[in-house]
Design a protein around this motif. Structure first.
Motif, PDB file in Angstrom:
ATOM      1  N   LEU A   1       9.628 -23.590 -30.771  1.00  0.00           N
ATOM      2  CA  LEU A   1       9.991 -24.777 -31.543  1.00  0.00           C
ATOM      3  C   LEU A   1      11.495 -24.995 -31.601  1.00  0.00           C
TER       4      LEU A   1
ATOM      5  N   SER B   1      12.621 -19.320 -32.050  1.00  0.00           N
ATOM      6  CA  SER B   1      11.548 -19.108 -33.019  1.00  0.00           C
ATOM      7  C   SER B   1      10.401 -20.026 -32.632  1.00  0.00           C
ATOM      8  N   GLY B   2       9.205 -19.648 -33.053  1.00  0.00           N
ATOM      9  CA  GLY B   2       8.066 -20.474 -32.703  1.00  0.00           C
ATOM     10  C   GLY B   2       6.777 -19.979 -33.314  1.00  0.00           C
ATOM     11  N   ILE B   3       5.675 -20.407 -32.720  1.00  0.00           N
ATOM     12  CA  ILE B   3       4.343 -20.092 -33.233  1.00  0.00           C
ATOM     13  C   ILE B   3       3.513 -19.494 -32.098  1.00  0.00           C
TER      14      ILE B   3
ATOM     15  N   ASP C   1       0.551 -17.488 -35.953  1.00  0.00           N
ATOM     16  CA  ASP C   1       1.591 -16.722 -36.639  1.00  0.00           C
ATOM     17  C   ASP C   1       2.976 -17.250 -36.283  1.00  0.00           C
ATOM     18  N   HIS C   2       3.881 -17.211 -37.267  1.00  0.00           N
ATOM     19  CA  HIS C   2       5.282 -17.573 -37.042  1.00  0.00           C
ATOM     20  C   HIS C   2       6.024 -16.339 -36.542  1.00  0.00           C
TER      21      HIS C   2
ATOM     22  N   LYS D   1       6.657 -10.794 -36.014  1.00  0.00           N
ATOM     23  CA  LYS D   1       5.982 -11.704 -36.934  1.00  0.00           C
ATOM     24  C   LYS D   1       6.783 -11.785 -38.230  1.00  0.00           C
TER      25      LYS D   1
ATOM     26  N   PRO E   1       5.488 -16.756 -42.998  1.00  0.00           N
ATOM     27  CA  PRO E   1       5.235 -18.146 -42.606  1.00  0.00           C
ATOM     28  C   PRO E   1       6.014 -19.161 -43.429  1.00  0.00           C
ATOM     29  N   ASN E   2       6.557 -18.742 -44.568  1.00  0.00           N
ATOM     30  CA  ASN E   2       7.358 -19.642 -45.397  1.00  0.00           C
ATOM     31  C   ASN E   2       8.823 -19.664 -44.995  1.00  0.00           C
TER      32      ASN E   2
ATOM     33  N   LEU F   1      11.865 -21.815 -39.782  1.00  0.00           N
ATOM     34  CA  LEU F   1      11.979 -21.349 -38.402  1.00  0.00           C
ATOM     35  C   LEU F   1      13.314 -21.718 -37.764  1.00  0.00           C
TER      36      LEU F   1
ATOM     37  N   THR G   1      15.713 -18.639 -36.089  1.00  0.00           N
ATOM     38  CA  THR G   1      16.127 -18.541 -34.691  1.00  0.00           C
ATOM     39  C   THR G   1      17.338 -17.626 -34.536  1.00  0.00           C
TER      40      THR G   1
END
Length: 394
Positions: A57, A88-90, A105-106, A179, A182-183, A186, A190
């Protein structure tokens, strides 16, 4: 190097599920040293055993990407190649055997991996890994010695620094994926892939800067300013910033530097100036410029008896340290630091949480933001010394 054609057929399911299938996406491909990157469609294979495919992302550019792209070390001139190692990404999908991550997962990819099982990973005094440590010469996956990127004509595109993040999708060994909460935002996470973790970790982990310590930082790029942030957050009493770029010196002051030195304005060596203003030298110096002459000044700027110099700059030229062995008998020490001595998978999630709660001012490192299609402009901003980190939105 043998050229291998990819004979896999490209397939996508009608419901949009890409798991186990080849993905067509855009990537910034380097076709030769110092040639503009070409944003084009490529094919990305599914992850194999113990691998993760990530939808990137955000990504950014650091001096390591720039140095290899410029061809400073001929041994690294492998093309075509996808650079990038801050991102950073998913998670899009995982390969066989991956149990600590799942789709959705982030994550942040890291160039210096941690398998958790080798003698290095089990050591409390090292953050290296036998199989997944940083290796700028590595350009294929560990699992089978092949690439996961292909041109639409079926020719291989090679990997970089275990990550290759200048692509909408990348495949990374699971040991090189962390990992995170998730909050966590992102975009700023990075920065933990390389620059901030490297510099701040050098202050916290490698040097263990304490309250009241004195520090000199040679080179105020993103890594150097991350050192400044680490020293500031630890309560250093004096932080000397050294750079020949006046804009970087001004930025350093805004981020915690207490004293600035522009070597071009001095009529004596930098270490003599530091010794005068800090009564014999600093407790810790950090070389972040990748210049042997600067390294010597950093070493001599520390106090006799206990001074420690931490080497962070990338030195591509085949030259040895500019230090006479007898100079080490004065009590000064020198050490290198990889990824700020953070064990990536073990320690980075907690560091990310600290950043979420304001322990580190991450936003100040982002000086520019651009769409991914303008990646060459982002490279130019770094070349011109105008950016710390330019975040690219994919």
């Amino acid at each position: 190097m043998a050229i291998i054609k990819n004979n896999n057929s490209v397939s996508h399911s009608k419901d949009g599920n890409t798991t186990g299938k080849v993905i067509t996406c855009k990537a910034a491909v380097a076709w030769g040293p110092a040639q503009p990157l070409v944003v084009e469609e490529i094919l990305v294979d599914p992850p194999q055993k113990m691998e993760v495919r990530i939808k990137i992302l955000f990504t950014s550019i650091c001096q390591t990407d720039l140095g290899v792209w410029l061809g400073k070390n001929e041994a690294q001139n492998v093309y075509p190649r996808i650079f990038g190692h801050e991102a950073s990404g998913i998670v899009e999908s995982v390969g066989e055997g991956v149990e600590d991550m799942k789709a959705g997962d982030h994550v942040v990819p890291i160039f210096n991996g941690e398998c958790g099982d080798c003698v290095f990973c089990k050591s409390k005094t090292s953050n290296l890994c036998k199989k997944f440590r940083v290796d700028p010469l590595k350009n294929v996956m560990v699992n089978d010695g092949k690439t996961r990127f292909w041109t639409k004509q079926g020719e291989p595109i090679y990997h970089f620094l275990n990550t290759s993040t200048f692509s909408e999708y990348t495949v990374v060994d699971s040991a090189n994926v962390v990992k995170i909460d998730p909050n966590a935002p992102l975009k700023t996470m990075t920065l933990l892939s390389c620059g901030v973790s490297t510099g701040l970790g050098a202050a916290w982990n490698t040097a263990n800067v304490q309250e009241g310590s004195t520090v000199a930082v040679f080179g105020l790029g993103a890594v150097g300013l991350a050192v400044v942030e680490g020293a500031r957050s630890r309560g250093a009493s004096r932080i000397v910033g050294i750079d020949i770029n006046s804009d970087k010196l001004s930025r350093g002051i805004s981020m915690g530097v207490t004293d600035i030195i522009n070597p071009l304005e001095l009529h004596k060596p930098v270490h003599e100036e530091i010794s005068e203003i800090l009564e014999g030298g600093v407790d810790f110096s950090f070389e972040c410029a990748g210049n042997l002459n600067v390294l010597r000044e950093a070493f001599l700027s520390t106090h006799e008896g206990w001074g420690l110099t931490v080497l962070l700059g990338i030195h591509s030229a085949p030259k040895t340290l500019p230090i006479h062995p007898m100079e080490l008998f004065c009590g000064r020490r020198i050490i290198g630091s990889v990824f700020g001595d953070f064990k990536g998978k073990t320690q980075l999630p907690q560091f990310a949480k600290q950043c979420m709660h304001g322990a580190v001012k991450l936003d100040e490192f982002i000086t520019h933001e651009l769409p991914f299609s303008e990646i060459n402009q982002a490279f130019q901003l770094l070349i011109d010394g105008k950016s710390l980190r330019c975040i690219l939105h994919l």
